[in-house]
Design a protein around this motif. Structure first.
Motif, PDB file in Angstrom:
ATOM      1  N   ASP A  19       0.880  -1.172   0.000  1.00  0.00           N
ATOM      2  CA  ASP A  19       0.000   0.000   0.000  1.00  0.00           C
ATOM      3  C   ASP A  19       0.913   1.217   0.000  1.00  0.00           C
ATOM      4  O   ASP A  19       1.606   1.486   0.972  1.00  0.00           O
ATOM      5  N   ARG A  20       0.906   1.958  -1.106  1.00  0.00           N
ATOM      6  CA  ARG A  20       1.827   3.089  -1.237  1.00  0.00           C
ATOM      7  C   ARG A  20       1.168   4.435  -0.970  1.00  0.00           C
ATOM      8  O   ARG A  20       1.792   5.470  -1.098  1.00  0.00           O
ATOM      9  N   GLY A  21      -0.110   4.444  -0.610  1.00  0.00           N
ATOM     10  CA  GLY A  21      -0.780   5.708  -0.302  1.00  0.00           C
ATOM     11  C   GLY A  21      -1.243   6.440  -1.545  1.00  0.00           C
ATOM     12  O   GLY A  21      -1.357   5.852  -2.613  1.00  0.00           O
ATOM     13  N   HIS A  22      -1.549   7.722  -1.391  1.00  0.00           N
ATOM     14  CA  HIS A  22      -1.997   8.605  -2.483  1.00  0.00           C
ATOM     15  C   HIS A  22      -3.363   8.218  -3.036  1.00  0.00           C
ATOM     16  O   HIS A  22      -3.607   8.302  -4.233  1.00  0.00           O
ATOM     17  N   ARG A  23      -4.289   7.822  -2.160  1.00  0.00           N
ATOM     18  CA  ARG A  23      -5.611   7.403  -2.595  1.00  0.00           C
ATOM     19  C   ARG A  23      -6.391   8.553  -3.207  1.00  0.00           C
ATOM     20  O   ARG A  23      -6.389   9.668  -2.707  1.00  0.00           O
ATOM     21  N   LYS A  37       2.908  -4.622   3.169  1.00  0.00           N
ATOM     22  CA  LYS A  37       3.815  -3.542   3.578  1.00  0.00           C
ATOM     23  C   LYS A  37       3.192  -2.204   3.230  1.00  0.00           C
ATOM     24  O   LYS A  37       2.791  -1.984   2.096  1.00  0.00           O
ATOM     25  N   ASN A  38       3.113  -1.325   4.211  1.00  0.00           N
ATOM     26  CA  ASN A  38       2.765   0.075   3.966  1.00  0.00           C
ATOM     27  C   ASN A  38       4.051   0.774   3.567  1.00  0.00           C
ATOM     28  O   ASN A  38       5.040   0.717   4.291  1.00  0.00           O
ATOM     29  N   LEU A  39       4.044   1.417   2.410  1.00  0.00           N
ATOM     30  CA  LEU A  39       5.243   2.020   1.863  1.00  0.00           C
ATOM     31  C   LEU A  39       4.949   3.462   1.458  1.00  0.00           C
ATOM     32  O   LEU A  39       4.476   3.704   0.346  1.00  0.00           O
ATOM     33  N   PRO A  40       5.187   4.411   2.360  1.00  0.00           N
ATOM     34  CA  PRO A  40       4.967   5.806   1.981  1.00  0.00           C
ATOM     35  C   PRO A  40       5.882   6.176   0.816  1.00  0.00           C
ATOM     36  O   PRO A  40       7.076   5.883   0.834  1.00  0.00           O
ATOM     37  N   THR A  41       5.311   6.793  -0.205  1.00  0.00           N
ATOM     38  CA  THR A  41       6.069   7.156  -1.399  1.00  0.00           C
ATOM     39  C   THR A  41       5.731   8.578  -1.814  1.00  0.00           C
ATOM     40  O   THR A  41       4.706   9.122  -1.427  1.00  0.00           O
ATOM     41  N   ALA A  42       6.600   9.145  -2.628  1.00  0.00           N
ATOM     42  CA  ALA A  42       6.273  10.391  -3.307  1.00  0.00           C
ATOM     43  C   ALA A  42       5.500  10.028  -4.559  1.00  0.00           C
ATOM     44  O   ALA A  42       5.667   8.927  -5.099  1.00  0.00           O
ATOM     45  N   LYS A  43       4.661  10.926  -5.026  1.00  0.00           N
ATOM     46  CA  LYS A  43       3.895  10.641  -6.250  1.00  0.00           C
ATOM     47  C   LYS A  43       4.809  10.403  -7.446  1.00  0.00           C
ATOM     48  O   LYS A  43       4.462   9.674  -8.361  1.00  0.00           O
ATOM     49  N   SER A  44       5.977  11.017  -7.434  1.00  0.00           N
ATOM     50  CA  SER A  44       6.900  10.851  -8.562  1.00  0.00           C
ATOM     51  C   SER A  44       7.614   9.498  -8.540  1.00  0.00           C
ATOM     52  O   SER A  44       8.206   9.099  -9.530  1.00  0.00           O
ATOM     53  N   GLU A  45       7.558   8.783  -7.434  1.00  0.00           N
ATOM     54  CA  GLU A  45       8.209   7.483  -7.337  1.00  0.00           C
ATOM     55  C   GLU A  45       7.300   6.393  -7.897  1.00  0.00           C
ATOM     56  O   GLU A  45       6.080   6.545  -7.948  1.00  0.00           O
ATOM     57  N   LYS A  46       7.903   5.297  -8.308  1.00  0.00           N
ATOM     58  CA  LYS A  46       7.181   4.149  -8.836  1.00  0.00           C
ATOM     59  C   LYS A  46       7.509   2.923  -8.011  1.00  0.00           C
ATOM     60  O   LYS A  46       8.639   2.747  -7.574  1.00  0.00           O
ATOM     61  N   VAL A  47       6.516   2.081  -7.820  1.00  0.00           N
ATOM     62  CA  VAL A  47       6.698   0.817  -7.119  1.00  0.00           C
ATOM     63  C   VAL A  47       6.502  -0.290  -8.145  1.00  0.00           C
ATOM     64  O   VAL A  47       5.510  -0.315  -8.867  1.00  0.00           O
ATOM     65  N   ARG A  48       7.458  -1.191  -8.235  1.00  0.00           N
ATOM     66  CA  ARG A  48       7.382  -2.315  -9.165  1.00  0.00           C
ATOM     67  C   ARG A  48       7.494  -3.615  -8.376  1.00  0.00           C
ATOM     68  O   ARG A  48       8.443  -3.811  -7.619  1.00  0.00           O
ATOM     69  N   VAL A  49       6.502  -4.485  -8.573  1.00  0.00           N
ATOM     70  CA  VAL A  49       6.509  -5.798  -7.940  1.00  0.00           C
ATOM     71  C   VAL A  49       6.975  -6.818  -8.969  1.00  0.00           C
ATOM     72  O   VAL A  49       6.474  -6.847 -10.094  1.00  0.00           O
TER      73      VAL A  49
END
Length: 194
Positions: free
Chosen positions: A143-147, A158-170
């Motif tokens: 869950d990276r937030g920014h709903r 995992k709760n993973l606070p991110t910046a909107k400019s960042e990308k999460v890749r699984v």
């Protein structure tokens, strides 16, 4: 392997490695069993591509822990997305329901990353066309937030606070040849549309 991710860029930072992914899924499986009192009446529906893989893994773990085979399927959300006209054409995924369907069941939707909530909203719309579950819950590896919509996961690896400019890749073994979750700075424009 289907729909493999491109090789990670040099600036990618691993936030979960294979053992972490394994532990997170084990914890989620136990939480599902606990909350549903042993998994009776539960159906796991993964959102393709990686959510479907994660749903199968969760089903395997629940069977391993409880000796109960939980029905597992997938729900394609492509035609229910609100961004169809904004993104390039994409192939339809497969919707696979267990033989007993979803009517009267506790459906746990499974996805790899929860971000804006729009994919989950599309899954809820698709599920509405497939039957009438007793309840719908959501499990996500990250869950990276920014709903953008009022959607919250019931089970989170995992709760993973991110910046909107960042990308999460699984990355998952079944589709990508390894298990990992990577965090990257903004992607180049041509990768952004994936």
């Amino acid at each position: 392997m289907s729909d493999p991710r491109p090789e990670p860029r040099a600036d990618a930072r691993a936030v979960l490695e294979a053992p972490d992914v394994h532990r997170a899924l084990t914890r989620i499986a136990h939480e599902i069993l606990e909350r549903t009192k042993g998994g009776d009446g539960v159906v796991l529906l993964g959102i393709p591509t990686r959510g479907a893989t994660l749903a199968r893994r969760l089903g395997d773990r629940i069977e391993q822990f409880e000796g109960v085979k939980i029905p597992v399927g997938s729900v394609d959300v492509t035609m229910y997305r609100d961004d169809l006209r904004l993104r390039p054409a994409r192939p339809l995924g497969r919707t696979e329901l267990p033989p007993d369907g979803v009517d009267g069941k506790i459906v746990v939707l499974v996805d790899d990353v929860l971000y804006s909530g729009r994919t989950v909203r599309a899954a809820l719309d698709a599920l509405n066309d497939l039957g009438r579950p007793t309840a719908v819950q959501l499990a996500t590896l990250v869950d990276r937030g920014h709903r953008e919509l009022p959607i919250r996961a019931d089970y989170v690896g995992k709760n993973l606070p991110t910046a909107k400019s960042e990308k999460v890749r699984v990355y998952l073994q079944e589709t990508d040849g390894r298990d990992a979750v990577l965090l990257m700075k903004g992607l180049p424009a041509k990768e952004e549309s994936r």
